[in-house]
Design a protein around this motif. Sequence first.
Motif, short mmCIF file in Angstrom:
data_model
loop_
_atom_site.label_atom_id
_atom_site.label_comp_id
_atom_site.label_asym_id
_atom_site.label_seq_id
_atom_site.Cartn_x
_atom_site.Cartn_y
_atom_site.Cartn_z
N GLY A 204 -56.34 -60.54 32.26
CA GLY A 204 -55.98 -59.40 32.94
C GLY A 204 -54.57 -58.91 32.85
O GLY A 204 -54.23 -57.80 33.47
N ALA A 205 -53.74 -59.55 31.80
CA ALA A 205 -52.22 -59.14 31.79
C ALA A 205 -52.34 -57.97 30.46
O ALA A 205 -53.64 -57.74 30.17
CB ALA A 205 -51.43 -60.30 31.37
N ASP A 206 -51.30 -57.50 30.34
CA ASP A 206 -51.12 -56.53 29.47
C ASP A 206 -50.43 -56.80 28.33
O ASP A 206 -48.95 -56.70 28.48
CB ASP A 206 -50.65 -55.11 30.10
CG ASP A 206 -50.59 -53.78 29.06
OD1 ASP A 206 -50.67 -53.96 27.79
OD2 ASP A 206 -50.49 -52.81 29.75
N PRO A 207 -50.86 -57.14 27.22
CA PRO A 207 -49.97 -57.64 25.80
C PRO A 207 -48.97 -56.58 25.43
O PRO A 207 -47.98 -56.92 25.23
CB PRO A 207 -50.93 -58.04 24.87
CG PRO A 207 -52.32 -58.19 25.63
CD PRO A 207 -52.25 -57.37 26.78
N ILE A 208 -49.40 -55.28 25.60
CA ILE A 208 -48.54 -54.41 24.95
C ILE A 208 -47.33 -54.18 25.87
O ILE A 208 -46.27 -53.81 25.35
CB ILE A 208 -49.55 -53.06 24.79
CG1 ILE A 208 -50.40 -53.02 23.60
CG2 ILE A 208 -48.37 -51.99 24.38
CD1 ILE A 208 -51.31 -51.91 23.35
N GLU A 209 -47.45 -54.32 27.22
CA GLU A 209 -46.64 -54.09 28.09
C GLU A 209 -45.42 -55.18 27.86
O GLU A 209 -44.23 -55.22 27.97
CB GLU A 209 -46.79 -54.04 29.61
CG GLU A 209 -45.98 -53.70 30.67
CD GLU A 209 -45.43 -52.28 30.54
OE1 GLU A 209 -44.28 -51.97 30.88
OE2 GLU A 209 -46.29 -51.39 29.77
N TYR A 271 -47.51 -51.33 16.41
CA TYR A 271 -46.34 -50.30 16.76
C TYR A 271 -45.31 -50.72 17.50
O TYR A 271 -43.75 -50.91 17.09
CB TYR A 271 -46.80 -48.89 16.99
CG TYR A 271 -45.82 -47.96 17.17
CD1 TYR A 271 -45.70 -47.07 15.77
CD2 TYR A 271 -44.97 -47.48 18.10
CE1 TYR A 271 -44.60 -45.99 15.93
CE2 TYR A 271 -44.08 -46.57 18.22
CZ TYR A 271 -43.78 -45.85 17.18
OH TYR A 271 -42.84 -44.80 17.17
N TRP A 272 -45.37 -51.41 18.74
CA TRP A 272 -44.51 -51.67 19.77
C TRP A 272 -43.78 -53.13 19.16
O TRP A 272 -42.69 -53.53 19.58
CB TRP A 272 -44.97 -51.73 20.97
CG TRP A 272 -45.17 -50.23 21.65
CD1 TRP A 272 -46.35 -49.71 21.67
CD2 TRP A 272 -44.14 -49.29 21.77
NE1 TRP A 272 -46.20 -48.57 21.94
CE2 TRP A 272 -44.93 -48.26 22.21
CE3 TRP A 272 -42.83 -49.37 21.68
CZ2 TRP A 272 -44.37 -47.03 22.51
CZ3 TRP A 272 -42.07 -48.47 22.15
CH2 TRP A 272 -42.80 -46.99 22.58
N GLN A 274 -43.21 -53.62 16.10
CA GLN A 274 -42.19 -53.45 15.10
C GLN A 274 -40.66 -52.70 15.95
O GLN A 274 -39.78 -53.01 15.35
CB GLN A 274 -42.60 -52.29 14.07
CG GLN A 274 -41.56 -51.86 13.10
CD GLN A 274 -42.16 -51.53 11.69
OE1 GLN A 274 -42.59 -52.54 11.15
NE2 GLN A 274 -41.89 -50.42 11.39
N ALA A 275 -41.39 -51.94 16.95
CA ALA A 275 -40.25 -51.23 17.83
C ALA A 275 -39.26 -52.18 18.28
O ALA A 275 -38.25 -52.11 18.47
CB ALA A 275 -40.93 -50.28 18.60
N GLY A 276 -39.72 -53.50 18.55
CA GLY A 276 -38.98 -54.44 19.24
C GLY A 276 -38.51 -55.50 18.32
O GLY A 276 -37.75 -56.33 18.64
N GLY A 277 -38.57 -55.08 16.98
CA GLY A 277 -37.79 -55.94 16.01
C GLY A 277 -38.60 -56.88 15.37
O GLY A 277 -37.96 -57.77 14.52
N TYR A 278 -39.95 -56.91 15.39
CA TYR A 278 -40.85 -57.91 14.83
C TYR A 278 -41.44 -57.38 13.51
O TYR A 278 -42.09 -57.92 12.83
CB TYR A 278 -41.93 -58.29 15.73
CG TYR A 278 -42.65 -59.42 15.32
CD1 TYR A 278 -42.25 -60.66 15.36
CD2 TYR A 278 -44.01 -59.46 14.82
CE1 TYR A 278 -42.77 -61.93 15.23
CE2 TYR A 278 -44.85 -60.60 14.63
CZ TYR A 278 -44.14 -61.83 14.71
OH TYR A 278 -44.85 -62.97 14.27
N GLN A 279 -40.45 -56.36 12.88
CA GLN A 279 -41.08 -56.10 11.64
C GLN A 279 -41.23 -57.16 10.46
O GLN A 279 -41.79 -56.65 9.52
CB GLN A 279 -40.25 -54.74 11.08
CG GLN A 279 -39.00 -54.97 10.73
CD GLN A 279 -37.82 -54.75 11.77
OE1 GLN A 279 -38.36 -55.01 12.97
NE2 GLN A 279 -36.65 -54.56 11.67
N LYS A 280 -40.64 -58.10 10.50
CA LYS A 280 -40.65 -59.06 9.39
C LYS A 280 -41.56 -60.24 9.58
O LYS A 280 -41.50 -61.10 9.10
CB LYS A 280 -39.33 -59.84 8.95
CG LYS A 280 -38.35 -58.69 8.49
CD LYS A 280 -36.96 -59.08 8.00
CE LYS A 280 -36.11 -58.12 7.29
NZ LYS A 280 -34.88 -58.57 7.03
N GLY A 281 -42.39 -60.07 10.90
CA GLY A 281 -43.05 -61.20 11.40
C GLY A 281 -44.56 -61.28 10.81
O GLY A 281 -45.03 -60.34 10.26
#
Length: 321
Positions: A204-209, A271-272, A274-281
Motif C-alpha cells: 500500500g505504499a507509493d513507490p513514485i512518492e 521519469y522521476w 532520472q529526475a532524482g539522478g538515477y539516469q545512469k542506473g
Amino acid sequence: MKIGIVTDSLASLSLDEVIALSAELGIECLEFSIGNWSDSPHLDATGLLRSSVERRELKARMDDHGLIISAFNANGNSLHPTDGQRQDAVVRQAIALSRHFEVPQVNLMSGLPGGGPGDHCPNWVTAAWPPETAHMLDYQWNDVALPYWRDLAEHARAEGITQLCLEMHGNQLVYNLPSFLRLHGEIGDIVGLNLDPSHLLWMGADPIEIVKRYARHIYHVHAKDTAINPARIGLTSRLDTQPMGDLCQRGWSYVTLGYGQDSRWWKAFCYWLQAGGYQKGVLSIEHEDLNLSRREGVVRSVALLKECMPTEAPDYELPGA
C-alpha cells in the motif's frame, strides 16, 4: 538508464543461453543471484572465489556480448535465528565476488530475527499493539540487527564495497521507508535501497512518492510489478497468506511489467528516477509471474522498459540560464 535482469528470471536457461538472449533483447546488465533464496542456477560462487581462471572466463563471456554485472544478489535472511550464520556466509561471498569483479555494490535483505531469545522462526511485527510488540522490536533491532549490520558494514568497507542495497520487503525488518531510514541512520550511507516497487505496491505504499522524496538513497532498482485485485483485498486485506499460485483468490500477485501498473505508471516511475539522478542506473527485471513463461515475461518486460525509460542524460537548458 540501462535494462538489466536478475538471472533467476531465466533460471531454466544455461548461463550461455542467458547471456545470448540478454544481448539479443538489448539487456545490458546481469544481476547474479548466488544463494540463500536462490538456487544459484548460473554461478558457483565458491568455485569462482577459488579460481581466478573461472573469474576471467566469466568476464570474457560477458565482454564478448557487451554485458556487465550490475550486482551480486544474496537475498535471504542472515538474521534468521537458526539459519542466519549460513545465510550470512552467502552475503559475504557476494561481497567477495563484488570485490573481485570490481562491482561496488551487493544486493541483499535486511534480515529478520525471531521475536526474542530462544525463538526458532523469524517474527515479522506488523502492528504497534499489543504491548509485547514493542519489546519484540527492541530485541530485534538493538540486540540482533544493529550489531550485525555494524559488523557487516565494517567488513564490506574493508573489502572495498561502498553500497549495500536493501529491498524493502515483507517479512523483513526493513520493509518500509521508516524502517529503512532507521537502519540507514544507524549504519550510514553504505546502506541504500535496491528499490523494488512490487513489494511496496502490495503493502500500500507509493513507490513514485518514495522516488521523488528519497532518490538519493536509491542505489539499484528492480523492475517488478504487482497486480492488485481490489475485490479480493476487500475480503483478504493486503496481508494475504493464501498460496501464491491461487491467482484468482489472492488480493495481489507478482506479475510481468505492465500487467499490474500500466505504461503510464512506469513512465512516471522512470521519469522521476532520472529526475532524482538515477539516469545512469540499472532497471533489473525480476520475473516472478506464475501465469507467463519466463521468456515471454522477460521479452514483454524489456519491451515496456524500452518504451518507458529515458536512455540519454538530460541536456536541455532554460533560455538565458
